[in-house]
Write a protein that holds these residues in place. Structure first.
Motif, short mmCIF file in Angstrom:
data_model
loop_
_atom_site.label_atom_id
_atom_site.label_comp_id
_atom_site.label_asym_id
_atom_site.label_seq_id
_atom_site.Cartn_x
_atom_site.Cartn_y
_atom_site.Cartn_z
N LEU A 1 0.83 -1.21 0.00
CA LEU A 1 0.00 0.00 0.00
C LEU A 1 0.86 1.26 0.00
CD1 LEU A 1 -2.89 -0.61 2.54
CD2 LEU A 1 -2.91 -0.85 0.07
N GLN A 2 0.37 2.31 -0.64
CA GLN A 2 0.98 3.62 -0.50
C GLN A 2 0.91 4.00 0.97
OE1 GLN A 2 2.56 5.07 -2.70
NE2 GLN A 2 1.70 4.74 -4.74
N PRO A 3 1.99 4.53 1.54
CA PRO A 3 1.96 4.80 2.98
C PRO A 3 1.20 6.08 3.34
CG PRO A 3 4.11 5.36 2.06
CD PRO A 3 3.31 4.76 0.94
N PHE A 4 0.92 6.92 2.36
CA PHE A 4 0.20 8.17 2.69
C PHE A 4 -1.29 7.95 2.45
CE2 PHE A 4 2.40 8.34 -1.38
CZ PHE A 4 1.34 8.38 -2.26
N LYS A 5 -2.10 8.75 3.09
CA LYS A 5 -3.55 8.53 3.02
C LYS A 5 -4.28 9.85 2.73
CE LYS A 5 -6.90 5.66 5.37
NZ LYS A 5 -6.94 4.52 6.30
N LEU A 6 -4.26 10.78 3.70
CA LEU A 6 -4.99 12.03 3.54
C LEU A 6 -4.44 12.88 2.39
CD1 LEU A 6 -5.33 13.10 7.27
CD2 LEU A 6 -6.92 11.78 5.87
N SER A 7 -3.15 12.75 2.11
CA SER A 7 -2.56 13.54 1.03
C SER A 7 -2.74 12.85 -0.31
CB SER A 7 -1.08 13.79 1.31
OG SER A 7 -0.39 12.57 1.46
N GLY A 8 -3.31 11.67 -0.32
CA GLY A 8 -3.39 10.88 -1.55
C GLY A 8 -4.66 11.10 -2.34
N SER A 9 -4.57 10.87 -3.64
CA SER A 9 -5.73 11.09 -4.50
C SER A 9 -6.75 9.96 -4.35
CB SER A 9 -5.29 11.23 -5.95
OG SER A 9 -4.42 10.20 -6.30
N GLU A 10 -6.35 8.87 -3.72
CA GLU A 10 -7.36 7.84 -3.46
C GLU A 10 -8.31 8.29 -2.35
OE1 GLU A 10 -4.97 4.47 -2.57
OE2 GLU A 10 -4.30 4.25 -4.64
N PHE A 11 -7.79 9.09 -1.44
CA PHE A 11 -8.61 9.57 -0.32
C PHE A 11 -9.53 10.70 -0.77
CE2 PHE A 11 -9.12 12.62 3.17
CZ PHE A 11 -9.79 11.81 4.08
N LYS A 12 -9.01 11.58 -1.63
CA LYS A 12 -9.77 12.77 -2.06
C LYS A 12 -9.55 12.93 -3.55
CE LYS A 12 -10.11 17.76 -0.89
NZ LYS A 12 -9.38 18.48 -1.92
N LYS A 13 -10.60 12.72 -4.31
CA LYS A 13 -10.44 12.69 -5.77
C LYS A 13 -10.25 14.09 -6.35
CE LYS A 13 -11.46 8.16 -6.67
NZ LYS A 13 -10.54 7.73 -5.61
N GLU A 14 -11.05 15.07 -5.88
CA GLU A 14 -10.95 16.41 -6.50
C GLU A 14 -9.71 17.14 -5.96
OE1 GLU A 14 -13.44 16.88 -2.83
OE2 GLU A 14 -13.04 15.37 -4.39
N LYS A 15 -9.15 17.97 -6.81
CA LYS A 15 -7.94 18.72 -6.46
C LYS A 15 -8.23 19.71 -5.34
CE LYS A 15 -5.22 16.89 -9.48
NZ LYS A 15 -4.13 16.03 -8.97
N THR A 16 -7.29 19.87 -4.45
CA THR A 16 -7.42 20.87 -3.40
C THR A 16 -7.07 22.26 -3.95
OG1 THR A 16 -6.98 19.39 -1.56
CG2 THR A 16 -6.32 21.68 -1.26
N ILE A 17 -7.91 23.20 -3.68
CA ILE A 17 -7.60 24.59 -4.03
C ILE A 17 -7.37 25.34 -2.73
CG2 ILE A 17 -8.51 26.72 -5.04
CD1 ILE A 17 -9.89 25.06 -7.13
N VAL A 18 -6.16 25.89 -2.58
CA VAL A 18 -5.85 26.64 -1.37
C VAL A 18 -6.17 28.11 -1.63
CG1 VAL A 18 -3.99 27.38 0.18
CG2 VAL A 18 -4.04 25.01 -0.68
N ARG A 19 -7.04 28.67 -0.80
CA ARG A 19 -7.45 30.08 -0.98
C ARG A 19 -6.75 30.93 0.07
NH1 ARG A 19 -11.38 29.98 -4.73
NH2 ARG A 19 -12.32 27.90 -5.01
#
Lengths: 338, 338, 338, 338
Positions: free
Chosen positions: D67-85
């Motif tokens: 398994l990929q060791p990262f989770k919250l930063s991964g695209s499997e966890f969150k499909k849409e791109k993060t936009i930082v405002r």
């Protein structure tokens, strides 16, 4: 080999992978995990590229090899250590063998002088390059056949055996005729054409690790020679290229126990190239013996400041003689002799 | 070259260095600093090894080269960019040239199919390996001359030119006879014997950077070919080996502006080997054009999942065709065309 | 510092460089060569960045530093070796000191068990991490102050001294209170804030080389601590990151003679992190002693297969005890004792 | 995770591994191959160290993570791109954001001059270091709080937002008070203490990749911040350390498509540190946009030849303004705007 599927793969993609694994002659074992599926493919993985190509199938994340890719050079294939015999010398046995001499053969006088000196100090094999791999076409390229003749003259006078580098496969016969051991330099470790020719001759080979090569790749290059029928191969750790610029190369001391675990072939250490600085040759030579090396390859030059190549890493004969004395207690501590 | 003396060196040691610098044909300029002395040696440094050997003289800390070691491949020697002409194609001019095809030539059908496809998509040159450098002796080693014949058949049918790799200098004539451009692979970048033969033939050379070679060394390897009289050399960035394992190699994008600054030779980018993953080929191909590359070398295979080598980094023909369309606005943004 | 001008620079550009060199307080010495001009700038180069900035002046090719950037940590500044005294132990003297213990403090029972075992085997200092730097936030992060208490309990019971890692400068007082030596881990070698705090306390520091750091940078990090007034610094080689994946890190054996030449500070070897594999810890420990190390840092765990971190590189107590016996003849061969 | 047993392992050793895998809460799936056995362990692998420790069990060759060791930063966890405002700026959306300014804040005049210039050219965010991580303790260490005040003054005058580096977690409140985005430098990417503090504040973070960190480790460091509750994280590729010395660092262009595939976080490119040479900043900035970067971090200094740090890689304002114009067609080619 284990094929790791992507998270969220469709069942049909897994089935397609399973079908292809079978077509390629392996037995597939799918394992359905909490997040993803892996397919273990059982069978001999050598000739591996085809399974690796499954990475381009839809739904496949990556393919992970399981088996060691080398076979004949591996300790699983042959449990007892290989001893390479040249003349009355045995490399890989109890005795630690020292090979010494200048980087380049420069003249007959130089070779005779240095041969006498290194023999007196305790070396068993004389090194010296007649054909030189030089990064720049404007650097000294070696004396060629004349250089080989000077090496032979030094052998005749001292009884030392000769190790010298083969640079171009066209010169194989010539180099084989004059030398006792043929050296393959770091830049040719993956010159597969040349390795294939070496497999067909009856001459021991000293195979140096490429500065960019993993030890696994060194063992695979040895495999080219062994699989062609020449079993007298010695490996040589001579430093790898890293980000560190304090020394010319980084001597990979870890490679010695790794090779002793995974291979039966003798391992020679070259602290001269491994450090690039004569002041560090002694400490790293001692370290190599402590770590288990079967021999040393050391550059010795009577007048390093006028050497046509590698002067900075060459020992003067007196320093070399002192070093050999200092090495003896380390050889004993390692249960060897020198 | 600048010779840096150790702190606290005796005057006699400095004098010995000055004397030797003069003997070697340089003009010495000692500069006495607050902590140490340096001796600048003025003169042409090429054939540099001798000065480097001064590092073994007492009192010398290190020798620092000043001049770029390459000459004919350098932009100081030739200001205008070299344009390599093959058939009616000009590489290094306004047009960005795409070379595409499979890693290995596998069959005549495969070559004809892929040749038609990459021509249709916009490639000008067909790539394909008949002799393959494989890390393992148990992997597919290429079809040899039969592979060259399949390439020639594809050329005849499509009009595409052929680039293919020379793996062993014994095959030079054979490879030269079938190909329009001879490729030297990463593992042979420092096979100086082979480079010397290439200098003597009338055929353009695509010289790939070794996976652990500095760009300066790539230019020095080109120098071997140029200094022998063959001026039609193209360089190729194909990724270097680093600690990063997320991709097979690390494509060194910095190398492109570096080479464009210091050399007049065309620079081709190979994003297939540079990434090892077909999903990253597109972004890195675009990046290479943006950074100034004169051409691209891209692996295309009609059925990557059954490719005998490098399937994981090969594009399917439809994806390749789409990529070429996407590259066009980047070529325009760079003031080029494709 | 030597400023190398581009080939074909205009005289006015050289003059501008000379003027700026003077403005910055250096004495300029221009040397006009056959192809290009260099300007040697004489004066103390420390605080070097300003001269490096000359690279942005027109006509300047590059700026080459000449002086070693470190001072207080250098052997030019202090000729005799530094001996760090902690309790009745002297590190950097004739005796080779062994520091051993688990990667993480996991429980009081574990610490007492391992402390007894490593003391019995010959270790003088107990290691164990209460605050753990872990790549993943989901890995065990250490017991914190409770872990420090367990270490202190083991010290009380066995008389062993304690070395433990400081991970966050907020914990400095706490860690200083419980430990005899404060360890700075590889990931914090360039945490300059933390280094500055360490300069102000009266506690020896074990400074581990970053996995990405040159030895020169390790000496510069030591310089932060020394220049603040804390002279009790020990350096630690623990392997660097390279392209080789056969071992977790590549132990840089060359660094040991380099540091012994250029610095007076003691150098400790960590073969556990340097290899990442308990089977290689022994050979590399012997090699480090042979190369001149002043001490060893070795991971020992009573039950490596359940260790919360670094189990793969930990020795069981019985193997550790055997290793210490095997190290003795190597220490003697090196003219040391253990 | 897959546990690979050695060739020739005894059945009892396999059983012991299976038993331990179960004890640790995983489901074991042994697969008996032609040469060796592997045990696949199914279950969430995060907090992985314990399984890795199985490498010390008898008969185990190695443990391979799946398994990929990262989770919250991964695209499997969150499909849409993060936009930082930040303010009225959106990072990670259609617009490519440029952050520009000097390496170090040197004076109020300098900051006002450069802020006006970069705003005029098209930058949206002003960079500048008040606390500087310097390899040598003798280099300029930054103006501290006064530097932060100069940045704030420049913000007030121009409306640009501020990004500045946090060097020591003791200064967190201070830096947070003056800045709009907090930068974590390459040397602190694995300063886990500092990362934990950042998780607790309400301020976007620009996390720079360590010069010898894998992208996977960059994502794990982001995971520290995300898992603590601060989701406004931007990643920054700024070049890695390799054997190549032609440029200060090797900009890892491959990392951009890798991150865009595996993570939803915005990725910013820093071609100034990525090359170390102002002449290469332009080509690599264009390449980064072509490869998919969401923003650029560029060093601009009105008088690079007197800059207190990083002068060699800083652009003059006029060159920066020209570069921004040249970047526009590349942004368009990438389907973005600038």
């Amino acid at each position: 080999m284990v094929i790791v599927m992507q998270v969220g793969t469709e069942e049909s993609q897994i089935e397609a992978v399973i079908a292809r694994v079978q077509e390629l002659g392996y037995h597939p074992h799918p394992i359905y995990g909490t997040e993803l599926t892996v397919v273990a493919a059982v069978g001999d993985e050598r000739g591996k590229a085809q399974l690796q190509s499954l990475e381009s199938m839809p739904g496949v994340d990556r393919v992970v090899p399981i088996l060691q890719p080398f076979k004949l050079s591996g300790s699983e294939f042959k449990k007892e250590k290989t001893i390479v015999r040249v003349g009355d010398i045995a490399i890989g046995g109890e005795e630690i063998i020292i090979m010494a001499g200048p980087c380049s053969v420069e003249s007959k006088e130089q070779m005779l002088e240095v041969a006498e000196a290194v023999k007196e100090a305790g070396a068993k094999i004389l090194r010296g390059g007649a054909f030189k791999p030089r990064t720049s076409p404007y650097s000294f390229q070696g004396l060629g056949e004349e250089g080989l003749q000077f090496l032979a003259a030094a052998r005749e006078q001292t009884g030392l055996l000769i190790v010298t580098e083969l640079l171009d496969s066209h010169d194989l016969e010539l180099v084989a005729q004059y030398s006792d051991i043929i050296q393959i330099g770091a830049r040719n470790m993956q010159n597969y054409g040349m390795l294939s020719y070496l497999a067909t001759i009856d001459k021991p080979v000293l195979l140096k690790r490429g500065m960019m090569s993993k030890v696994e790749e060194l063992l695979l290059s040895a495999e080219y020679i062994l699989s062609g029928g020449n079993y007298n191969v010695m490996l040589c750790e001579r430093g790898i290229r890293t980000f560190e610029t304090a020394t010319r190369n980084t001597f990979d001391i870890n490679a010695i126990p790794f090779i002793k675990k995974f291979s039966h072939l003798p391992i020679i250490a070259d602290p001269s190239h491994g450090t690039g600085n004569w002041e560090y040759v002694g400490p790293v030579a001692k370290a190599a013996i402590a770590a288990g090396a079967d021999g040393l390859l050391i550059e010795v030059h009577p007048h390093p400041e006028v050497a046509l190549s590698d002067g900075a890493q060459s020992l003067r004969p007196d320093k070399f003689a002192r070093l050999v004395q200092e090495l003896k207690p380390f050889a004993e501590a390692a249960g060897r002799r020198l």
